[in-house]
Design a protein around this motif. Structure first.
Motif, PDB file in Angstrom:
ATOM      1  N   VAL A 154      24.011  -0.842  -9.348  1.00  0.00           N
ATOM      2  CA  VAL A 154      23.084  -1.045  -8.236  1.00  0.00           C
ATOM      3  C   VAL A 154      22.986   0.219  -7.386  1.00  0.00           C
ATOM      4  N   GLU A 155      24.120   0.833  -7.058  1.00  0.00           N
ATOM      5  CA  GLU A 155      24.108   2.048  -6.239  1.00  0.00           C
ATOM      6  C   GLU A 155      23.351   3.182  -6.911  1.00  0.00           C
ATOM      7  N   GLU A 156      23.554   3.371  -8.216  1.00  0.00           N
ATOM      8  CA  GLU A 156      22.857   4.457  -8.921  1.00  0.00           C
ATOM      9  C   GLU A 156      21.367   4.169  -9.033  1.00  0.00           C
ATOM     10  N   GLN A 199      19.591   2.455  -6.885  1.00  0.00           N
ATOM     11  CA  GLN A 199      19.045   2.710  -5.557  1.00  0.00           C
ATOM     12  C   GLN A 199      18.926   4.209  -5.294  1.00  0.00           C
ATOM     13  N   ARG A 200      19.914   4.976  -5.742  1.00  0.00           N
ATOM     14  CA  ARG A 200      19.857   6.433  -5.579  1.00  0.00           C
ATOM     15  C   ARG A 200      18.629   7.008  -6.271  1.00  0.00           C
ATOM     16  N   ARG A 201      18.230   6.367  -7.354  1.00  0.00           N
ATOM     17  CA  ARG A 201      17.055   6.815  -8.115  1.00  0.00           C
ATOM     18  C   ARG A 201      15.747   6.237  -7.582  1.00  0.00           C
ATOM     19  N   GLU A 244      32.434  -5.215  -9.561  1.00  0.00           N
ATOM     20  CA  GLU A 244      32.647  -3.807  -9.215  1.00  0.00           C
ATOM     21  C   GLU A 244      31.763  -2.907 -10.089  1.00  0.00           C
ATOM     22  N   ASP A 251      14.739  -0.516  -6.612  1.00  0.00           N
ATOM     23  CA  ASP A 251      15.320  -1.642  -5.894  1.00  0.00           C
ATOM     24  C   ASP A 251      15.796  -2.686  -6.887  1.00  0.00           C
ATOM     25  N   TYR A 274      30.486  -2.433 -16.575  1.00  0.00           N
ATOM     26  CA  TYR A 274      29.276  -2.670 -15.779  1.00  0.00           C
ATOM     27  C   TYR A 274      28.720  -4.075 -15.954  1.00  0.00           C
ATOM     28  N   GLY A 276      28.198  -3.167  -9.079  1.00  0.00           N
ATOM     29  CA  GLY A 276      27.933  -2.403  -7.862  1.00  0.00           C
ATOM     30  C   GLY A 276      27.630  -0.948  -8.147  1.00  0.00           C
ATOM     31  N   LEU A 277      28.312  -0.357  -9.130  1.00  0.00           N
ATOM     32  CA  LEU A 277      28.043   1.033  -9.518  1.00  0.00           C
ATOM     33  C   LEU A 277      26.630   1.187 -10.062  1.00  0.00           C
TER      34      LEU A 277
END
Length: 127
Positions: A60-62, A64-66, A54, A69, A49, A57-58
């Motif tokens: 950032v995506e998690e 955002q899911r939570r 790459e 920002d 991480y 990105g994992l």
């Protein structure tokens, strides 16, 4: 883990393991070759991480899911290319790192700081 502990972490396996534990809720077991978690099919090491785009990105995506920002700014001072990263939740800055040498490291550290702040606000519960 305290804020000063996170701010002194270098990119690599220790920071990656902390991200996996706090952000993804994985539990690690120590083996002679290092720390691993079991994903239901086999043993895995933490993803990179804090050292790869790459892996970043994992994170950032998690985040955002939570509902968090991730703001990343690239700053150039002469020959120096530096990164600022802020984690924002409902307009409130949860964590901010300035003048970091690379984006994956900045995002990993800011995410961990923000998650620890949220855990403290919630009284230690994870999620």
């Amino acid at each position: 883990m305290m804020e000063h502990d996170v701010r002194s972490m270098q990119p690599g396996p220790e920071l990656d393991r902390q991200i996996d534990e706090v952000l993804f809720g994985r539990t690690f077991t120590e083996f002679p070759r290092g720390f691993c978690y079991h994903n239901g099919r086999g043993w895995r090491e933490a993803a990179p991480y804090s050292t790869t785009w790459e892996g970043m990105g994992l994170v950032v995506e998690e985040m955002q899911r939570r509902g968090l920002d991730v703001h990343i700014d690239f700053v150039t001072f002469g020959r120096n290319k530096l990164v600022d990263c802020a984690i924002i939740r409902n307009g409130l800055e949860m964590a901010h790192l300035s003048m970091m040498p690379n984006a994956p490291h900045a995002v990993a550290m800011a995410a961990l700081l923000a998650l620890l702040a949220l855990l403290a606000l919630r009284g230690g519960e994870q999620g």
